[in-house]
Structure formats: C-alpha cells, structure tokens
Design an enzyme around this catalytic site. Sequence first.
Site, mmCIF file in Angstrom:
data_model
loop_
_atom_site.group_PDB
_atom_site.id
_atom_site.type_symbol
_atom_site.label_atom_id
_atom_site.label_comp_id
_atom_site.label_asym_id
_atom_site.label_seq_id
_atom_site.Cartn_x
_atom_site.Cartn_y
_atom_site.Cartn_z
ATOM 1 N N ALA A 62 0.844 -1.188 0.000
ATOM 2 C CA ALA A 62 0.000 0.000 0.000
ATOM 3 C C ALA A 62 0.887 1.248 0.000
ATOM 4 C CB ALA A 62 -0.925 -0.021 1.215
ATOM 5 N N LEU B 185 2.659 1.729 -3.278
ATOM 6 C CA LEU B 185 1.726 2.211 -4.305
ATOM 7 C C LEU B 185 1.444 3.703 -4.125
ATOM 8 C CD1 LEU B 185 -0.378 1.917 -6.556
ATOM 9 C CD2 LEU B 185 -1.984 1.044 -4.859
ATOM 10 N N TYR B 186 1.119 4.119 -2.908
ATOM 11 C CA TYR B 186 0.754 5.519 -2.697
ATOM 12 C C TYR B 186 1.939 6.446 -2.994
ATOM 13 C CZ TYR B 186 -3.280 3.393 -0.424
ATOM 14 O OH TYR B 186 -4.393 2.641 -0.166
ATOM 15 N N ARG B 187 3.123 6.045 -2.591
ATOM 16 C CA ARG B 187 4.299 6.881 -2.895
ATOM 17 C C ARG B 187 4.545 6.936 -4.405
ATOM 18 N NH1 ARG B 187 4.240 9.942 1.423
ATOM 19 N NH2 ARG B 187 5.426 9.189 3.202
ATOM 20 N N PHE C 5 1.541 10.410 -3.617
ATOM 21 C CA PHE C 5 0.923 10.858 -2.359
ATOM 22 C C PHE C 5 2.004 11.311 -1.394
ATOM 23 C CE2 PHE C 5 -2.590 8.564 -4.119
ATOM 24 C CZ PHE C 5 -3.737 9.078 -3.525
#
Length: 198
Positions: free
Chosen positions: A164, A167-169, A173
């Site tokens: 997670a 993915l966000y980085r 994000f």
Amino acid sequence: MATFLIDLSSDDMARRLPDALSVYVDAMHYPRGTEEQRASMWLEHTRRHGWKAVAAVETADDSPSPPPDELQAAPLLGVAYGYCGAPDQWWQQQVVAGLQRVGADRSRIADLMTSYFELTELHIDPGAQGRGLGEALARRLLADRTENHVLLSTPETSGEANRAWRLYRRLGFTDVIRGYHFAGDPRPFAILGRALPL
Ligand SMILES: CC(C)(COP(=O)(O)OP(=O)(O)OC[C@H]1O[C@@H](n2cnc3c(N)ncnc32)[C@H](O)[C@@H]1OP(=O)(O)O)[C@@H](O)C(=O)NCCC(=O)NCCS
C-alpha cells in the site's frame, strides 16, 4: 482466465457486497466476522455525494471482450471506492481535528478540506496482489474526478514497507498527518494526499 476492470453502480455494490467485503477482510487480514460490522457502512457510503466504485474481476475464459453481464457476474479480485468529502462526515471531522493538533493553520485546512475525494477503500485479494491491479484500480477510480485533492488514510507500518505504501508513494501521495490516532482505534494511521488530476 482474464482480468478486467469494471465500474460498480450502487446496485452492483449492494449485490456484490459479501464478495467485496470478503476481499477486504482477506486483504487486510482482519478476523472473519468483520464483514458484518462493515456491511451497513459500505452501503451507507454508496449514497454519499460523488460515490464511485471500481472492481477487478476474473472471467472464466480468456475472451478479450466478454459481454457486460458476464463481467458483472465474474468473481471479484479487487475493489475500490471513494466519495466526495464533506464536513458532516466523521472522517473529515477526525482529519480536521488532527490537522489542528499538528498546528495546521486555517487556510491550509480550508485548502485541503474544501474539495477532496476520499479514497476510502482499495483492496486486492491476496492471491492477486503484486500484478499491478491495485494501481490500475486507483487510476480508474481517480480518473475524471473534479475535486482538487485526493486524501486517504492507511495504517502506519515500519519503514513504509508494504504494497500500500509503495503504491501511494509511486502515485505521488505525500504526508498530510503522520501517526494519527482515529477515535476508537489504537493503531496509528497516516493521512496522505495529492493534488488532482493524477
Ligand atoms: C495495497 C494494494 C491495494 C496494492 O495492490 P497490488 O495490486 O497488490 O499492487 P500494485 O498495483 O501496487 O502492484 C505493484 C506490484 O505489482 C508488480 N507489477 C506487476 N505487473 C505490474 C504492472 N503491469 N503494473 C504495475 N505493477 C506491476 C510490481 O512489480 C509491484 O510489485 P511490488 O509491490 O512487489 O514492488 C494491495 O496489495 C492490497 O490490497 N493490500 C492489502 C490491503 C491494503 O493494504 N489496502 C490499502 C489499505 S489503505
């Protein structure tokens, strides 16, 4: 077998809710029975302004363009949804309290809270993780949004070392609040966000 991404209407979500919650519980390694606690909340969310949901499904054969009814009946590999944030929502109230606690000024809070899409849930069945489906669902969910930002919360994990966080980085994000404790949950969470469009 072939994998496809589809949009879910609120009726589709209601119909597929047991399967969607099963993916969620397996992905998050929550105890069985969590589904029942979450079902009414997920249904209530379908009625929120700007709600959108997407899913990854797996068809039995490898036809490149199965008919819509086959896709709507195909087993779920992943699910994601979100909606437009609003001041009467518990999550926004919690995030505003957290921002105030870390000293964010009024204009920063207003800038973040005035127009955002809350990416509420994003889960891929453990057997289907690590194939890019989570990123594909996130991109489909966030495409064409009209809000200024997307915000989400995710459990803190040492060294940001899970899929997670990666993915966000990778999607750009950045930190909004770190180590935040939502009321009633002992786990620390990060609130992450980025400007839209993606
Ligand atoms: C977080 C989660 C949604 C990410 O979905 P995913 O499909 O597993 O992962 P991604 O879409 O990011 O895929 C990236 C991985 O697939 C691999 N991959 C393979 N083909 C790929 C492709 N075509 N495109 C992108 N990545 C690809 C990448 O190498 C990458 O591997 P790595 O993470 O080991 O470096 C999913 O792992 C999950 O449900 N986790 C548990 C629940 C959870 O934490 N949800 C979020 C809570 S806030």
